[in-house]
Design a protein around this motif. Sequence first.
Motif, PDB file in Angstrom:
ATOM      1  N   GLU A 111       0.789  -0.942  -0.098  1.00  0.00           N
ATOM      2  CA  GLU A 111      -0.144  -0.133   0.068  1.00  0.00           C
ATOM      3  C   GLU A 111       0.818   1.313   0.036  1.00  0.00           C
ATOM      4  OE1 GLU A 111      -2.824  -0.407   3.342  1.00  0.00           O
ATOM      5  OE2 GLU A 111      -3.688  -2.359   2.420  1.00  0.00           O
ATOM      6  N   ALA A 112       2.231   1.139  -0.200  1.00  0.00           N
ATOM      7  CA  ALA A 112       2.985   2.148   0.112  1.00  0.00           C
ATOM      8  C   ALA A 112       4.203   1.964  -0.686  1.00  0.00           C
ATOM      9  CB  ALA A 112       3.089   2.856   1.319  1.00  0.00           C
ATOM     10  N   LEU A 113       4.520   1.547  -1.887  1.00  0.00           N
ATOM     11  CA  LEU A 113       5.770   0.943  -2.460  1.00  0.00           C
ATOM     12  C   LEU A 113       6.878   1.939  -2.415  1.00  0.00           C
ATOM     13  CD1 LEU A 113       3.786  -1.159  -5.229  1.00  0.00           C
ATOM     14  CD2 LEU A 113       5.000  -2.098  -3.288  1.00  0.00           C
ATOM     15  N   PRO A 114       7.961   1.447  -1.877  1.00  0.00           N
ATOM     16  CA  PRO A 114       9.226   2.401  -2.104  1.00  0.00           C
ATOM     17  C   PRO A 114       9.512   2.571  -3.285  1.00  0.00           C
ATOM     18  CG  PRO A 114      10.037   0.238  -1.148  1.00  0.00           C
ATOM     19  CD  PRO A 114       8.543   0.222  -1.730  1.00  0.00           C
ATOM     20  N   TYR A 115       9.214   2.746  -4.502  1.00  0.00           N
ATOM     21  CA  TYR A 115       9.648   3.039  -5.956  1.00  0.00           C
ATOM     22  C   TYR A 115       8.997   4.168  -6.554  1.00  0.00           C
ATOM     23  CZ  TYR A 115      10.469  -1.785  -4.496  1.00  0.00           C
ATOM     24  OH  TYR A 115      11.035  -3.037  -3.754  1.00  0.00           O
ATOM     25  N   GLU A 116       9.726   4.648  -7.432  1.00  0.00           N
ATOM     26  CA  GLU A 116       9.421   5.854  -8.103  1.00  0.00           C
ATOM     27  C   GLU A 116       8.235   5.693  -9.225  1.00  0.00           C
ATOM     28  OE1 GLU A 116      12.775   7.542 -10.262  1.00  0.00           O
ATOM     29  OE2 GLU A 116      13.771   8.130  -8.211  1.00  0.00           O
ATOM     30  N   ASP A 117       7.416   6.454  -9.625  1.00  0.00           N
ATOM     31  CA  ASP A 117       6.439   6.487 -10.327  1.00  0.00           C
ATOM     32  C   ASP A 117       7.189   5.705 -11.855  1.00  0.00           C
ATOM     33  OD1 ASP A 117       4.945   7.800  -8.598  1.00  0.00           O
ATOM     34  OD2 ASP A 117       4.682   9.406  -9.849  1.00  0.00           O
ATOM     35  N   GLY A 118       6.455   4.917 -12.517  1.00  0.00           N
ATOM     36  CA  GLY A 118       6.818   4.296 -13.754  1.00  0.00           C
ATOM     37  C   GLY A 118       8.091   3.349 -13.567  1.00  0.00           C
ATOM     38  N   ALA A 119       8.369   3.161 -12.374  1.00  0.00           N
ATOM     39  CA  ALA A 119       9.644   2.319 -12.413  1.00  0.00           C
ATOM     40  C   ALA A 119       9.999   0.887 -12.992  1.00  0.00           C
ATOM     41  CB  ALA A 119      10.292   2.110 -10.925  1.00  0.00           C
ATOM     42  N   PHE A 120       8.741   0.621 -13.455  1.00  0.00           N
ATOM     43  CA  PHE A 120       8.736  -0.954 -13.820  1.00  0.00           C
ATOM     44  C   PHE A 120       8.059  -1.238 -15.111  1.00  0.00           C
ATOM     45  CE2 PHE A 120       9.480  -1.165  -9.341  1.00  0.00           C
ATOM     46  CZ  PHE A 120      10.672  -1.903  -9.335  1.00  0.00           C
ATOM     47  N   ASP A 121       8.567  -2.290 -16.035  1.00  0.00           N
ATOM     48  CA  ASP A 121       7.752  -2.477 -17.184  1.00  0.00           C
ATOM     49  C   ASP A 121       6.588  -3.551 -17.238  1.00  0.00           C
ATOM     50  OD1 ASP A 121       9.690  -1.336 -18.925  1.00  0.00           O
ATOM     51  OD2 ASP A 121      11.177  -2.894 -18.502  1.00  0.00           O
ATOM     52  N   VAL A 122       6.912  -4.312 -16.182  1.00  0.00           N
ATOM     53  CA  VAL A 122       5.777  -5.331 -15.542  1.00  0.00           C
ATOM     54  C   VAL A 122       5.621  -5.298 -14.268  1.00  0.00           C
ATOM     55  CG1 VAL A 122       4.873  -7.693 -15.838  1.00  0.00           C
ATOM     56  CG2 VAL A 122       6.495  -6.730 -17.630  1.00  0.00           C
ATOM     57  N   VAL A 123       4.352  -5.206 -13.652  1.00  0.00           N
ATOM     58  CA  VAL A 123       4.108  -5.291 -12.345  1.00  0.00           C
ATOM     59  C   VAL A 123       3.221  -6.831 -12.155  1.00  0.00           C
ATOM     60  CG1 VAL A 123       3.182  -4.184 -10.179  1.00  0.00           C
ATOM     61  CG2 VAL A 123       4.381  -2.971 -11.801  1.00  0.00           C
ATOM     62  N   LEU A 124       3.777  -7.543 -11.233  1.00  0.00           N
ATOM     63  CA  LEU A 124       3.005  -8.827 -10.820  1.00  0.00           C
ATOM     64  C   LEU A 124       2.715  -8.819  -9.499  1.00  0.00           C
ATOM     65  CD1 LEU A 124       5.394 -11.223 -12.894  1.00  0.00           C
ATOM     66  CD2 LEU A 124       3.355 -10.158 -13.756  1.00  0.00           C
ATOM     67  N   SER A 125       1.785  -9.616  -9.352  1.00  0.00           N
ATOM     68  CA  SER A 125       1.466  -9.958  -7.737  1.00  0.00           C
ATOM     69  C   SER A 125       0.568 -11.398  -7.795  1.00  0.00           C
ATOM     70  CB  SER A 125       0.681  -9.155  -7.056  1.00  0.00           C
ATOM     71  OG  SER A 125       0.434  -9.468  -5.760  1.00  0.00           O
ATOM     72  N   CYS A 126       1.433 -12.628  -7.494  1.00  0.00           N
ATOM     73  CA  CYS A 126       0.492 -13.861  -7.487  1.00  0.00           C
ATOM     74  C   CYS A 126       0.014 -13.970  -6.100  1.00  0.00           C
ATOM     75  CB  CYS A 126       1.763 -14.898  -8.122  1.00  0.00           C
ATOM     76  SG  CYS A 126       1.178 -16.551  -8.263  1.00  0.00           S
ATOM     77  N   ILE A 127      -1.252 -13.998  -5.780  1.00  0.00           N
ATOM     78  CA  ILE A 127      -1.735 -14.179  -4.521  1.00  0.00           C
ATOM     79  C   ILE A 127      -0.958 -13.573  -3.426  1.00  0.00           C
ATOM     80  CG2 ILE A 127      -3.041 -16.326  -4.947  1.00  0.00           C
ATOM     81  CD1 ILE A 127      -1.042 -17.809  -3.967  1.00  0.00           C
ATOM     82  N   GLY A 128      -0.681 -12.433  -3.610  1.00  0.00           N
ATOM     83  CA  GLY A 128       0.057 -11.687  -2.796  1.00  0.00           C
ATOM     84  C   GLY A 128      -0.470 -10.146  -2.640  1.00  0.00           C
ATOM     85  N   VAL A 129      -0.577  -9.400  -3.439  1.00  0.00           N
ATOM     86  CA  VAL A 129      -1.440  -8.165  -3.036  1.00  0.00           C
ATOM     87  C   VAL A 129      -2.705  -8.325  -2.684  1.00  0.00           C
ATOM     88  CG1 VAL A 129      -2.211  -7.652  -5.528  1.00  0.00           C
ATOM     89  CG2 VAL A 129      -1.473  -5.810  -4.120  1.00  0.00           C
TER      90      VAL A 129
END
Length: 283
Positions: A111-129
Amino acid sequence: MTGTIDTTDTDAAADRALKARHRAMWALGDYPSVAVELIPELGPVLVAAAGVRPGDRVLDVGAGAGNAAVPAAVAGARVTASDLTPELFVAGRAFAARHGVQVEWEEGDAEALPYEDGAFDVVLSCIGVMFAPHHQRAADELVRVCRPGGTIGLLSWTPQGFVGDMFRAMKPFAPAPPPGAQPPPLWGDEDHVRALLGDRVTDVTTTREVLTTDRFATPEAWRDHWKTVYGPTVAVYRGIADDADKVAALDRDLAAVAASADRGTGSTVMDWEYLVLTARRSG
């Protein structure tokens, strides 16, 4: 004299306490064994659905022991695995080493990821988020850290599937959720996730699949294993440990959930339904 009470500090303290409980819950039991022994196929399914390619910058949110992060790294991506419970990273690093890949493991709140806006090409979550208590906050973060044109890929248990039934069985025995918290299996409802992501994404695709589990001889054998390895279940049992009647009732109810799902002959065979959703970040 009258005035307005500032609840900001109180709310922040309550949120920190809630996240501390979540971290402790997932450190209970042996979730890495669940990932390796019961659900190993889910990570590769999500990585394939999201079209992860060599060189992609990939973030796995709620990565646990890396059941999606490691397959993404095997596909050639540059992967960061983020989780609220860094205790799981020991098993994750060993998992990555067995596959000969490098993954960056970093503690982080979905809910408060320590990364900059648009930092990743792919954002995944497998039964996590799906286990972040405030769904809109978590969805906002998934979108924020994905670059425009990038891919968001989610795999979540469905409300009407086996895991949804299991959580309903445990609910009467668990403490009441804090205000604003939402049930995890809602992330397996397509309409709910579409509403969370809104018009910030395009090209939404969804599929419903099942994971078949056949390693338990009886429903009771599944229950007895699950109550020792799965953090949320371990936590519920700890909360009622001093009430033998409640323990017996939960034992009965969880075995009944497994029995109702059992389609095996001679051993217990269960299909656990999940939703795979992919979308492209607008912009």
